[in-house]
Design a protein around this motif. Structure first.
Motif, PDB file in Angstrom:
ATOM      1  N   UNK A 476       0.851  -1.190   0.000  1.00  0.00           N
ATOM      2  CA  UNK A 476       0.000   0.000   0.000  1.00  0.00           C
ATOM      3  C   UNK A 476       0.885   1.237   0.000  1.00  0.00           C
ATOM      4  N   UNK A 477       0.730   2.064  -1.021  1.00  0.00           N
ATOM      5  CA  UNK A 477       1.550   3.267  -1.153  1.00  0.00           C
ATOM      6  C   UNK A 477       1.060   4.378  -0.226  1.00  0.00           C
ATOM      7  N   UNK A 478       2.001   5.146   0.269  1.00  0.00           N
ATOM      8  CA  UNK A 478       1.681   6.338   1.053  1.00  0.00           C
ATOM      9  C   UNK A 478       1.378   7.497   0.107  1.00  0.00           C
ATOM     10  N   UNK A 479       0.383   8.287   0.427  1.00  0.00           N
ATOM     11  CA  UNK A 479       0.016   9.425  -0.403  1.00  0.00           C
ATOM     12  C   UNK A 479       0.566  10.711   0.194  1.00  0.00           C
ATOM     13  N   UNK A 480       1.087  11.577  -0.658  1.00  0.00           N
ATOM     14  CA  UNK A 480       1.590  12.869  -0.222  1.00  0.00           C
ATOM     15  C   UNK A 480       0.444  13.820   0.106  1.00  0.00           C
ATOM     16  N   UNK A 481       0.676  14.668   1.078  1.00  0.00           N
ATOM     17  CA  UNK A 481      -0.279  15.741   1.345  1.00  0.00           C
ATOM     18  C   UNK A 481      -0.045  16.875   0.355  1.00  0.00           C
ATOM     19  N   UNK A 483       0.623  19.885   1.066  1.00  0.00           N
ATOM     20  CA  UNK A 483       1.776  20.646   1.534  1.00  0.00           C
ATOM     21  C   UNK A 483       3.082  19.972   1.120  1.00  0.00           C
ATOM     22  N   UNK A 484       3.121  18.647   1.238  1.00  0.00           N
ATOM     23  CA  UNK A 484       4.315  17.905   0.841  1.00  0.00           C
ATOM     24  C   UNK A 484       4.558  18.010  -0.660  1.00  0.00           C
ATOM     25  N   UNK A 485       3.481  17.933  -1.437  1.00  0.00           N
ATOM     26  CA  UNK A 485       3.619  18.073  -2.892  1.00  0.00           C
ATOM     27  C   UNK A 485       4.197  19.435  -3.252  1.00  0.00           C
ATOM     28  N   UNK A 490       6.285  18.312  -6.817  1.00  0.00           N
ATOM     29  CA  UNK A 490       5.823  17.226  -7.675  1.00  0.00           C
ATOM     30  C   UNK A 490       4.318  17.090  -7.580  1.00  0.00           C
ATOM     31  N   UNK A 491       3.744  16.390  -8.555  1.00  0.00           N
ATOM     32  CA  UNK A 491       2.317  16.123  -8.571  1.00  0.00           C
ATOM     33  C   UNK A 491       1.990  14.956  -7.658  1.00  0.00           C
ATOM     34  N   UNK A 492       0.841  14.993  -7.037  1.00  0.00           N
ATOM     35  CA  UNK A 492       0.443  13.927  -6.117  1.00  0.00           C
ATOM     36  C   UNK A 492       0.366  12.583  -6.817  1.00  0.00           C
ATOM     37  N   UNK A 493       0.102  12.577  -8.121  1.00  0.00           N
ATOM     38  CA  UNK A 493      -0.006  11.328  -8.886  1.00  0.00           C
ATOM     39  C   UNK A 493       1.304  10.934  -9.566  1.00  0.00           C
ATOM     40  N   UNK A 494       2.365  11.724  -9.342  1.00  0.00           N
ATOM     41  CA  UNK A 494       3.637  11.407  -9.972  1.00  0.00           C
ATOM     42  C   UNK A 494       3.816  12.150 -11.299  1.00  0.00           C
ATOM     43  N   UNK A 495       4.954  11.970 -11.954  1.00  0.00           N
ATOM     44  CA  UNK A 495       6.080  11.119 -11.544  1.00  0.00           C
ATOM     45  C   UNK A 495       6.794  11.649 -10.302  1.00  0.00           C
TER      46      UNK A 495
END
Length: 503
Positions: A476-481, A483-485, A490-495
């Motif tokens: 299970x991947x951790x999702x960025x907030x 604020x972190x993005x 970077x975009x929350x969905x990557x890359x």
């Protein structure tokens, strides 16, 4: 009995041994002629009966003319073995969750509708899952083998039974190999491909040499091997590359998983099947400490071998040192080595001079893609060669010197793991999904997105391939907030990593 009589008896015995060595038949082409089909030239146009005739009296010639639905555009060993190949494919599907997930997600959209793909890869159960995935995504395909020893005959038969144009069997001659490539291109049948999926560059080379006019219909080339990518960059430098090409080999999901983890698991299996050797305490030399070499070294040390590494690159050499391997020149250890594994991707890493220095019973094999790493060309010329070659089992030859010394040569110096053993389906799923996405990208790209150059797979697609395989581990991947993005830019969905990031 007098001393003279003893001397005469010993001299006669020596003459008998010498005569036996002289009379021993040299296997110039290595391959057992009772197990293969022969043709005079790859440019010939053999009849259907000629193509499917075997010297082996047990060969079922009449069974290969057509499949159950009457389809005849294929060449395999025995079409009647299709049911066994189908079981192999079903087993592989269970261990290829990422590729199967891609099939399910994209099947309704059919992103390869209108694509006509010619493929030249290893014909294994895992490749069959990729081929059938491409078809489910809308593509038409024709296929051949990139290696004369790696084809699983039952799998090729299963594909032919599904009316897929496939031209491959285990133990092809060199003439067979080029004939199969020619048939896969399908120009004689009026087939006009628009995509190429290659492994090693032989299909691209043959297509460029004999069908250059057809490049006007080609949208792109996908290449997955070091050797093939090297050829593409050469063509690019000489401005002979006529279409865009995708370098899959250097994508992260290929290099870090296929090259490293697949080789780590398959090298032991391949050598064991061929030689029944005990690894503990043996001295092994691995030529090259790239991703393939790293996997090989890890596996060999885990089995109790003393592992030496040869390298030309100071960075790779330093990595080997930090892992506790002794970095040496080949000439320093070759006389004491029990086995030598090439993984350099280079030409003539092992030469006749090297072979002369090997000790009796040493094992020699290649884990790099190219079949040029071990120079065995001189073994095929009986007029100038003083060595004898004896086939002792499938893919295993003894090379014998006049003094009786013999070494074990595996798969004639071709890639050993795919010739002599199976490979982990899960890791191949990662590579196959990467290949499928590269084909989709090139086929659907706007006209001006890609020039006649060599490109890496977009980072976003690399990450997507990895995400397809994580559910198999219940990861299970951790999702960025937000604020972190913003902080990371970077975009929350990557890359999630820049292109220059080294994993």
């Amino acid at each position: 009995m007098s001393n003279n009589d003893n001397g005469n008896d010993e001299a006669a015995a020596d003459r008998d041994k010498a005569r036996y060595r002289t009379d021993r038949r040299t296997s110039v082409q290595f391959i057992d002629l009772n197990l293969i089909r022969r043709r005079s030239s790859g440019n010939d146009k053999p009849t259907q009966s000629q193509r499917l005739t075997s010297i082996n009296s047990n060969y079922e010639n009449e069974s290969n003319d057509k499949n159950a639905s009457g389809f005849t555009d294929f060449a395999v060993r025995r079409i009647k073995h299709a049911q066994y190949g189908r079981r192999e494919i079903e087993i592989a599907e269970q261990e290829m969750p990422g590729l199967m997930a891609l099939r399910r997600r994209a099947e309704s959209d059919r992103p390869l509708q209108g694509a006509k793909v010619i493929g030249c890869t290893h014909i294994t159960a895992q490749t069959a899952v990729l081929i059938e995935t491409l078809i489910r995504l809308g593509a038409q395909v024709r296929w051949c083998a990139c290696n004369i020893f790696s084809t699983q005959n039952e799998v090729a038969a299963a594909l032919a039974e599904e009316s897929i144009s496939i031209f491959a069997w285990k133990g092809e001659t060199d003439d067979d190999f080029w004939w199969c490539i020619k048939k896969a291109i399908g120009a004689e049948q009026g087939w006009q491909p628009n995509m190429i999926l290659d492994d090693g560059g032989d299909l691209t080379h043959y297509f460029h040499k004999h069908y250059s006019t057809l490049f006007s219909t080609i949208k792109g080339i996908v290449e997955e091997s070091v050797t093939g990518v090297h050829r593409l960059y050469q063509m690019c430098r000489t401005q002979t590359l006529a279409v865009p090409a995708m370098n899959v080999n250097d994508s992260v999901t290929k290099t870090k998983f296929d090259n490293l983890y697949l080789c780590r698991e398959s090298i032991i299996d391949g050598i064991k099947r061929c030689t029944d050797i005990m690894f503990g305490g043996k001295q092994a030399v691995v030529c090259g400490y790239g991703e393939v070499g790293k996997g090989c070294c890890s596996a060999l040390r885990g089995m109790g071998c003393f592992v030496y590494v040869t390298e030309i690159d100071p960075i790779c050499a330093l990595q080997a040192c930090m892992e506790g391997y002794k970095v040496v020149r080949l000439e320093e250890v070759i006389k004491q080595a029990d086995m030598i594994i090439t993984a350099s991707g280079s030409k003539h890493t092992i030469t006749r001079e090297s072979l002369d220095k090997l000790k009796n019973g040493a094992i020699l094999c290649n884990m790099g893609h190219s079949n040029t790493e071990i120079d065995v060309s001189f073994l095929r010329d009986s007029s100038t060669n003083d060595l004898q070659v004896e086939r002792v089992r499938t893919n295993v030859d003894h090379v014998i010197w006049p003094n009786g010394k013999r070494i074990v040569l595996i798969a004639e110096g071709r890639i050993m793991n795919l010739c002599c053993s199976s490979v982990p389906s899960f890791v191949v799923s990662i590579t196959a999904a990467t290949q499928a996405l590269a084909l989709i990208e090139l086929f659907n790209a706007p006209a001006n997105r890609y020039k006649c150059d060599v490109y890496l797979l977009p980072k976003k697609m690399d990450e997507y391939v990895a995400s397809l395989h994580l559910p198999a581990f219940d990861a299970h991947l951790t999702e960025l907030t937000d604020e972190q993005c913003k902080y990371l830019g970077i975009n929350k969905a990557g890359p999630f990593k820049p292109n220059y990031y080294r994993y």
